[in-house]
Design a protein around this motif. Structure first.
Motif, mmCIF file in Angstrom:
data_model
loop_
_atom_site.group_PDB
_atom_site.id
_atom_site.type_symbol
_atom_site.label_atom_id
_atom_site.label_comp_id
_atom_site.label_asym_id
_atom_site.label_seq_id
_atom_site.Cartn_x
_atom_site.Cartn_y
_atom_site.Cartn_z
ATOM 1 N N SER A 48 0.849 -1.188 0.000
ATOM 2 C CA SER A 48 0.000 0.000 0.000
ATOM 3 C C SER A 48 0.885 1.239 0.000
ATOM 4 O O SER A 48 1.668 1.453 0.929
ATOM 5 C CB SER A 48 -0.926 0.029 1.221
ATOM 6 O OG SER A 48 -1.722 1.202 1.177
ATOM 7 N N GLY A 80 -0.532 4.343 -0.396
ATOM 8 C CA GLY A 80 -1.338 5.506 -0.032
ATOM 9 C C GLY A 80 -2.009 5.438 1.314
ATOM 10 O O GLY A 80 -2.653 6.402 1.724
ATOM 11 N N THR A 81 -1.853 4.305 2.029
ATOM 12 C CA THR A 81 -2.483 4.187 3.345
ATOM 13 C C THR A 81 -1.516 3.598 4.363
ATOM 14 O O THR A 81 -0.575 2.871 4.022
ATOM 15 C CB THR A 81 -3.736 3.285 3.300
ATOM 16 O OG1 THR A 81 -3.363 1.942 2.979
ATOM 17 C CG2 THR A 81 -4.742 3.810 2.296
ATOM 18 N N LEU A 83 -9.947 4.822 6.527
ATOM 19 C CA LEU A 83 -10.643 4.386 5.326
ATOM 20 C C LEU A 83 -12.072 3.973 5.670
ATOM 21 O O LEU A 83 -12.337 3.486 6.775
ATOM 22 C CB LEU A 83 -9.924 3.213 4.666
ATOM 23 C CG LEU A 83 -8.780 3.591 3.709
ATOM 24 C CD1 LEU A 83 -7.627 4.242 4.434
ATOM 25 C CD2 LEU A 83 -8.308 2.367 2.934
ATOM 26 N N ARG A 97 -5.330 4.237 7.619
ATOM 27 C CA ARG A 97 -5.467 5.689 7.523
ATOM 28 C C ARG A 97 -4.875 6.155 6.200
ATOM 29 O O ARG A 97 -3.855 5.639 5.734
ATOM 30 C CB ARG A 97 -4.701 6.367 8.673
ATOM 31 C CG ARG A 97 -5.114 5.917 10.072
ATOM 32 C CD ARG A 97 -6.317 6.650 10.578
ATOM 33 N NE ARG A 97 -6.050 8.070 10.757
ATOM 34 C CZ ARG A 97 -5.472 8.590 11.861
ATOM 35 N NH1 ARG A 97 -5.063 7.796 12.856
ATOM 36 N NH2 ARG A 97 -5.301 9.893 11.965
ATOM 37 N N TRP A 98 -5.536 7.147 5.591
ATOM 38 C CA TRP A 98 -4.953 7.771 4.409
ATOM 39 C C TRP A 98 -3.667 8.474 4.794
ATOM 40 O O TRP A 98 -3.548 9.036 5.893
ATOM 41 C CB TRP A 98 -5.924 8.757 3.780
ATOM 42 C CG TRP A 98 -7.107 8.100 3.156
ATOM 43 C CD1 TRP A 98 -8.383 8.071 3.631
ATOM 44 C CD2 TRP A 98 -7.121 7.346 1.935
ATOM 45 N NE1 TRP A 98 -9.195 7.342 2.790
ATOM 46 C CE2 TRP A 98 -8.455 6.877 1.744
ATOM 47 C CE3 TRP A 98 -6.147 7.013 0.996
ATOM 48 C CZ2 TRP A 98 -8.812 6.113 0.648
ATOM 49 C CZ3 TRP A 98 -6.503 6.234 -0.097
ATOM 50 C CH2 TRP A 98 -7.818 5.800 -0.266
ATOM 51 N N THR A 151 0.450 12.059 1.054
ATOM 52 C CA THR A 151 1.397 11.691 0.007
ATOM 53 C C THR A 151 2.211 12.875 -0.511
ATOM 54 O O THR A 151 3.135 12.693 -1.304
ATOM 55 C CB THR A 151 0.664 11.012 -1.160
ATOM 56 O OG1 THR A 151 -0.392 11.869 -1.618
ATOM 57 C CG2 THR A 151 0.060 9.683 -0.704
ATOM 58 N N ASN A 163 -3.888 1.833 -3.292
ATOM 59 C CA ASN A 163 -4.524 2.968 -2.597
ATOM 60 C C ASN A 163 -3.939 4.304 -3.029
ATOM 61 O O ASN A 163 -3.576 5.156 -2.214
ATOM 62 C CB ASN A 163 -4.402 2.792 -1.078
ATOM 63 C CG ASN A 163 -5.103 1.550 -0.588
ATOM 64 O OD1 ASN A 163 -6.279 1.330 -0.876
ATOM 65 N ND2 ASN A 163 -4.382 0.705 0.137
ATOM 66 N N ALA A 222 -6.562 8.675 -3.200
ATOM 67 C CA ALA A 222 -7.063 9.419 -2.037
ATOM 68 C C ALA A 222 -7.955 10.583 -2.430
ATOM 69 O O ALA A 222 -8.880 10.946 -1.701
ATOM 70 C CB ALA A 222 -5.892 9.923 -1.199
ATOM 71 N N ASN A 263 -11.623 10.065 -2.271
ATOM 72 C CA ASN A 263 -12.092 9.583 -0.977
ATOM 73 C C ASN A 263 -12.023 10.702 0.058
ATOM 74 O O ASN A 263 -11.362 11.718 -0.146
ATOM 75 C CB ASN A 263 -11.234 8.402 -0.516
ATOM 76 C CG ASN A 263 -11.443 7.156 -1.355
ATOM 77 O OD1 ASN A 263 -12.357 6.391 -1.117
ATOM 78 N ND2 ASN A 263 -10.582 6.957 -2.360
ATOM 79 N N ASN A 282 -10.292 11.855 2.455
ATOM 80 C CA ASN A 282 -8.952 11.574 2.963
ATOM 81 C C ASN A 282 -8.554 12.419 4.168
ATOM 82 O O ASN A 282 -7.603 12.084 4.878
ATOM 83 C CB ASN A 282 -7.910 11.710 1.847
ATOM 84 C CG ASN A 282 -7.868 13.109 1.246
ATOM 85 O OD1 ASN A 282 -7.351 14.047 1.834
ATOM 86 N ND2 ASN A 282 -8.418 13.247 0.022
ATOM 87 N N THR A 285 -2.498 13.503 -6.469
ATOM 88 C CA THR A 285 -2.434 12.097 -6.844
ATOM 89 C C THR A 285 -1.569 11.897 -8.074
ATOM 90 O O THR A 285 -0.768 10.952 -8.137
ATOM 91 C CB THR A 285 -3.845 11.538 -7.093
ATOM 92 O OG1 THR A 285 -4.568 11.531 -5.858
ATOM 93 C CG2 THR A 285 -3.791 10.126 -7.652
#
Length: 279
Positions: free
Chosen positions: A92, A94-95, A115, A122-123, A126, A154, A157, A160, A162, A171
């Protein structure tokens, strides 16, 4: 080609390329025949298996194995490669997952919201150089373990809740960072989901991995991959009963015509059952 092993792997999957419209251009000298490398690697319509839980079942007659980076040893990866497999290692990107061996490296400033489905995760911020350094270490671990490619998960974000204000532009920037760092380590890299940004990101990624594009009527959004001779590995989460009722045939009729390699698997990705459009 990354090394001589990928030359041999390419020869093994040449028939796959021919079946999906690829070509094997050859130039011949007095002493040898040189086979041009494929436009996309792994090739489109490669067979595959995706298992993230439990001991890896290596008995499937497939080319690509996608397995967890942390729980699998270099020996497992090497054994798969000795059998002629191309090994993708999942992590992962991103989390935050509290059960990972490097989880103590994260700091409070790295965390966003939990999430929606996996509330222990957790987000991650990044944009943070601290987070990016940890991800560099994860990709270095993949290289050290002998993985052929990485699957950074993931990475969406921005669509979502986030809790960090991460945008589509964030992203894109992070996705390019991940792809370029992986390639700098001589690893192939797959774009996971994130179909809304395929146009922006496909050029940076070697293949795509997608969950449920049939269910959400999104498979066409992966065209920048399959129309440019890049593999798309896809899973639908159907029950065994759904498969028995003919749902697999419906999925395969659409995705195989696009050059997408489709599996039906359980949500836990624990090898409890597996159905393939190649069976």
């Amino acid at each position: 080609m990354k090394d001589i092993r990928f030359f041999l792997l390419f020869v093994m999957v040449t028939v796959t390329l021919i079946g999906c419209g690829g070509s094997d251009e050859q130039t011949q000298t007095d002493d040898e025949v040189v086979i041009a490398p494929p436009q996309g690697f792994p090739p489109p319509l490669s067979t595959w298996q995706w298992q993230l839980k439990g001991s890896v079942n290596d008995e499937y007659d497939v080319f690509v194995y996608d397995i967890d980076l942390f729980v699998n040893s270099p020996e497992i990866i090497s054994d798969l490669q000795t059998q002629g497999r191309f090994v993708v290692c999942y992590f992962s990107a991103g989390t935050y997952e509290p059960y990972r061996p490097d989880s103590e490296l994260f700091i409070d400033e790295d965390f966003g919201n939990a999430l929606e489905v996996f509330d222990q995760e957790r987000w991650l911020n990044t944009r943070s150089e601290h987070v990016r350094e940890i991800m560099k270490s994860r990709m270095q671990l993949a290289k050290e373990k002998g993985c052929d490619a990485v699957e950074p998960d993931n990475m969406d974000a921005h669509i979502n809740d986030n809790g960090l204000g991460l945008s589509a532009e964030d992203t894109i920037d992070y996705s390019i960072f991940i792809a370029e760092y992986a390639k700098g380590l001589d690893l192939y890299v797959g774009m996971k989901n994130n179909v809304g940004l395929t146009d922006e990101l496909a050029q940076y990624y070697d293949f795509a991995i997608n969950e449920s594009c049939y269910r959400f009527s999104e498979c066409h959004l992966l065209a920048p991959f399959y129309e440019n001779n890049k593999a798309v590995f896809h899973v639908e989460y159907l029950s065994v009963a759904d498969v028995g009722d003919g749902k697999l045939d419906e999925v395969c009729a659409q995705t195989k015509s696009l050059g997408i390699s489709t599996l039906v698997l359980p949500v836990l990705l624990d090898d409890a059952y597996r159905f393939s459009c190649d069976d």
